[in-house]
Structure formats: C-alpha cells, structure tokens
Design a protein around this motif. Structure first.
Motif, PDB file in Angstrom:
ATOM      1  N   SER A   1      -7.554   3.775   3.812  1.00  0.00           N
ATOM      2  CA  SER A   1      -7.040   4.353   4.803  1.00  0.00           C
ATOM      3  C   SER A   1      -6.540   6.005   5.021  1.00  0.00           C
ATOM      4  O   SER A   1      -6.309   6.207   6.341  1.00  0.00           O
ATOM      5  N   GLU A   2      -6.447   6.463   3.887  1.00  0.00           N
ATOM      6  CA  GLU A   2      -6.444   7.940   3.948  1.00  0.00           C
ATOM      7  C   GLU A   2      -6.629   8.565   2.613  1.00  0.00           C
ATOM      8  O   GLU A   2      -6.748   7.823   1.572  1.00  0.00           O
TER       9      GLU A   2
ATOM     10  N   ARG B   1       0.779   4.396  -2.723  1.00  0.00           N
ATOM     11  CA  ARG B   1       0.774   5.659  -2.439  1.00  0.00           C
ATOM     12  C   ARG B   1       1.817   6.686  -2.986  1.00  0.00           C
ATOM     13  O   ARG B   1       1.575   7.764  -3.531  1.00  0.00           O
ATOM     14  N   ARG B   2       3.086   6.030  -2.931  1.00  0.00           N
ATOM     15  CA  ARG B   2       4.189   6.885  -3.563  1.00  0.00           C
ATOM     16  C   ARG B   2       3.991   6.900  -4.830  1.00  0.00           C
ATOM     17  O   ARG B   2       4.358   8.061  -5.486  1.00  0.00           O
TER      18      ARG B   2
ATOM     19  N   THR C   1      -6.037   0.902   0.420  1.00  0.00           N
ATOM     20  CA  THR C   1      -5.287   2.104   0.344  1.00  0.00           C
ATOM     21  C   THR C   1      -6.186   3.206   0.371  1.00  0.00           C
ATOM     22  O   THR C   1      -5.862   4.294   1.063  1.00  0.00           O
ATOM     23  N   LEU C   2      -7.109   3.394  -0.310  1.00  0.00           N
ATOM     24  CA  LEU C   2      -8.007   4.417  -0.545  1.00  0.00           C
ATOM     25  C   LEU C   2      -8.733   4.880   0.920  1.00  0.00           C
ATOM     26  O   LEU C   2      -8.929   5.828   1.208  1.00  0.00           O
TER      27      LEU C   2
ATOM     28  N   LEU D   1      -6.829  10.463  -0.735  1.00  0.00           N
ATOM     29  CA  LEU D   1      -6.117  10.389  -1.818  1.00  0.00           C
ATOM     30  C   LEU D   1      -6.729  11.390  -2.934  1.00  0.00           C
ATOM     31  O   LEU D   1      -7.429  10.554  -3.850  1.00  0.00           O
TER      32      LEU D   1
ATOM     33  N   ARG E   1       0.641  -1.041   0.163  1.00  0.00           N
ATOM     34  CA  ARG E   1      -0.068  -0.114   0.007  1.00  0.00           C
ATOM     35  C   ARG E   1       0.845   1.142   0.073  1.00  0.00           C
ATOM     36  O   ARG E   1       0.483   2.369  -0.667  1.00  0.00           O
ATOM     37  N   ALA E   2       2.039   1.284   0.749  1.00  0.00           N
ATOM     38  CA  ALA E   2       2.932   2.450   0.781  1.00  0.00           C
ATOM     39  C   ALA E   2       3.644   2.701  -0.551  1.00  0.00           C
ATOM     40  O   ALA E   2       3.478   3.796  -0.971  1.00  0.00           O
TER      41      ALA E   2
ATOM     42  N   LEU F   1       1.252   7.094  -6.665  1.00  0.00           N
ATOM     43  CA  LEU F   1      -0.029   8.229  -6.933  1.00  0.00           C
ATOM     44  C   LEU F   1       0.582   9.451  -6.467  1.00  0.00           C
ATOM     45  O   LEU F   1      -0.013  10.455  -7.182  1.00  0.00           O
ATOM     46  N   ALA F   2       1.342   9.474  -5.590  1.00  0.00           N
ATOM     47  CA  ALA F   2       1.683  10.892  -5.353  1.00  0.00           C
ATOM     48  C   ALA F   2       2.423  11.693  -6.456  1.00  0.00           C
ATOM     49  O   ALA F   2       2.510  12.724  -6.597  1.00  0.00           O
TER      50      ALA F   2
END
Length: 392
Positions: free
Chosen positions: A296-297, A268-269, A293-294, A299, A264-265, A271-272
């Motif tokens: 959890s925080e 996220r990287r 992932t979505l 985005l 997941r991390a 997508l950033a």
C-alpha cells in the motif's frame, strides 16, 4: 540493532499469543544474538468476535422441531442419519468394511453351491449395464460405482456376514454415497436433499434384491449400530460452543478482508517507531496483513518480509488480495520476500511463479499432516535457520 516484528495468524488470542511469540523469539535469538523481537498482537483489538453473543446461530433441529410436526426424537434420528451418511460420503465402503469385520470364519462350501455374493455381483453388473439413469437425480457415476463395487474385495466377506436382502440394502447405500461423494469432490453446486437421496437408495436396493421399503428389511445402518447416536446429536447441540471455539479463525479472515485498514494502520504505527533494518516474520493471515501493508505504501525501514503458511499468493491470484489485483506486479518498494511453505500444509501457497525474481519459496517439512502442519512452523528448527540466514 535488527528488529524482527512477529505477526500472528488467524484465531490466535491470549494467552496463546504470548506463548507463541515467546517461542518465536527464543527460536530466533538462539541462532543470532542482538535481535530485538517485537510482537504485533492484532487479535485482541482487531480479531473477530461474536458481538451479539451468538444471535446468528440457529437452534438445533431438536429445539426447532418443538411445536412442529416433527418431535425432538425425530430430529435426533435425523441428526444420527446425517452423521451416518457423512461417514459414507467420506468412505462409501465403510459399512462394507464393518460387515466384513463381523463375518465368521470361511468354511468349505458344498459342491455346486453358489457363493453368497455372486447374485449381488450379477445384479450390480446388470445395473451398470443400464448406465446412470437409475440414479439420475443424484448425478452421473452409477455405472462406474456399480462396476467398482462388484469387484471390491470386501464384498465377499460382507456377504458371509449378511443375508442377501440386507447385503442389497448396504450395497445400495454404498452406491448412493459414492455418487454424492464424487459430486462433492468435483464441487458440484447442486447436491440432492436427503429425501431424494433416500428415494434413490430405496430404488437401488430393490434393483439389487431387497424387498420394497414397506417390507421389513431388518438392517439398520451398521454405522449407527457401531457408533451409536450420541456423537452426532451432541455435535448439533454444541454448535454454539463449537462455533465460538472455531469462529475466530474464519471470522478473522472475513473481518480483515472487509475491514482491514485498521489493522494495517496499527502495523504502520508500530513500524514507524522502529529503527531500520526491520524484518517482518508472519504466519498465515499475518502474512497477508504484512503484504498488504507493504504494497500500500513504501516502508523503507522494512528490509525483509518472511511469510510462513501464507495465503497471500493465492488471494492475489484469485483476485481477493485487497491491495493488488492480478496481474499487476509487486511495486518496486516491496522488500525481499522469503516464503516458507510445508507441502502438507494445505493453507500454504507459492509466490515465485506469480512474482518472478521477487519471492523466494522454500519448502520446510514438519512431518505433520494437515491441519497440524499449518501450526508446526514455529517448532521446526529449520524454519528459524532459514529466517536467520536471510536477516539483514
């Protein structure tokens, strides 16, 4: 420029991933120009491996029997017998069909003669009248199984091909297999060992007219005679190869559910570094990774989640989704969710009933049976049309 991140499912490794990602990119860009398709290949870094080279795999029964009371040939015979019973659990009338296939042409009987199967039908009826006690060790169902076998249309042709005693042995195996198959169908947690199964089959055979086990019955399993022994013990010998070929799929799921934060991390990287709007297009376990992932925080660059053949709704309902426990609702920051499923794909599930107003379930039909249906989404033009129609 709209970015589409493709997230693959279980068991996918190179070079298969590049082929799959290329197919997805071609299917999407053929319907909409200007898309940027970004593959997220997590299998190479985060996928399951046999880290110790398969040290957890048991040796075959033939290998472990060396130096013990059983000989390798005995273990091989046990493998063959287990394979024959597996076929009977799948269809308890398999041997009946094999026997019927060997029956000769029907001939006219002398006046007053008794059809070959009549005696067995009477014995089956008597067995059914006694209830389930004659096979109590296996569980319920003997009376029903005996009644249905007595009326089976293949019983007559099988009786033409076999003697009465051999037919009784075959019928006893059919009844035994039917009871155990019913237990397997209901997920009964207790299934008898082979010794118990064989003892019940012997007892039923005698009740149906066969001589005791100590006598020569003459009928070896028709399944073993028809198929031979090579296939069954070859599967056991090749357990390591089969496990190494199949384990990434199951292993990926288990590894993700226990240690999923790293994958997941990395997502996220990825997508950033993308400009909005971003759509996540996911298959199978990829949909679970994206959903977690979505949830959890927030985005905010992700405008749409697309899942195909997803188990996310099932994991949520069963309490196994890492990021959200039933009955908690989807957080407001989770984007629109398009969930594509094939009714024949037994690994696809519905989300709209669990998250009203937040998920759109759409059925697609690959016209493939399972498990092929689970891998046919990305060759189905309808899938790409549904996705493109929803892209921001």
């Amino acid at each position: 420029m709209t970015a589409v991140v493709f997230i693959h499912g279980t068991g996918v490794r190179e070079p298969g991933f590049s082929k799959l990602a290329g197919r997805v990119a071609a299917g999407l860009t053929a319907l909409r120009e200007g898309l940027r398709v970004v593959p997220y290949y997590w299998g190479g870094t985060h996928g399951a491996t046999l880290a110790a080279g398969g040290a957890s795999l048991p040796a075959s029964p033939a290998a472990t029997s060396r130096g013990l009371a059983d000989t390798p040939s005995t273990a091989r015979a046990d493998d063959d017998t287990a394979a024959a019973w597996a076929a009977l659990y799948a269809d308890p009338y398999t041997e009946l069909a094999l026997a019927a296939a060997g029956a000769g042409p029907v001939v006219e009987r002398p006046p007053g003669s008794v059809p070959a199967q009549q005696e067995l039908r009477l014995r089956l009826a008597a067995l059914a009248a006694q209830g389930d006690m004659s096979a109590a060790e296996l569980g319920p169902g003997l009376a029903r199984a005996a009644t249905e076998l007595a009326g089976h249309p293949l019983l007559g042709p099988a009786a033409e091909a076999l003697g009465a005693e051999d037919l009784a042995v075959l019928a006893a195996r059919s009844l035994t297999a039917r009871i155990i198959a019913d237990a397997l169908d209901t997920d009964d947690p207790l299934v008898p060992v082979g010794d118990t199964r064989d003892a019940v089959a012997d007892r039923l055979a005698e009740a149906l007219g066969a001589p005791p086990r100590g006598a020569e019955r003459g009928l070896r399993s028709l399944l073993l005679r028809a198929a031979g022994s090579a296939a069954s013990h070859a599967v056991v010998r090749r357990r390591r190869v089969l496990t190494e070929a199949a384990h990434p799929a199951a292993g990926d799921i288990l590894r993700y559910l226990s240690r999923g934060e790293a994958v997941r991390a990395d997502l996220r990287r990825l997508l950033a570094g993308l400009e909005e709007p971003v759509t996540l297009v996911c298959h199978s376990l990829g949909g679970i990774i994206a959903l977690d992932t979505l949830i959890s925080e927030p985005l905010p660059q992700v405008a749409l989640l697309v899942t195909a053949g997803s188990q996310g709704p099932f994991l949520y309902e069963s309490g196994a989704l890492p990021s959200l426990e039933h009955p908690a609702p989807l957080p407001p920051h989770v984007p629109d969710w398009l969930n594509l499923y094939d009714p024949r794909d037994l690994l696809s599930y519905l989300g709209a009933g669990l998250f009203p107003g937040r998920v759109t379930d759409i059925a697609v039909d690959s016209r493939q049976p399972f498990p092929a249906a689970h891998s046919a989404y990305w060759t189905n033009p309808v899938v790409f049309r549904h996705i493109v129609d929803r892209l921001p």
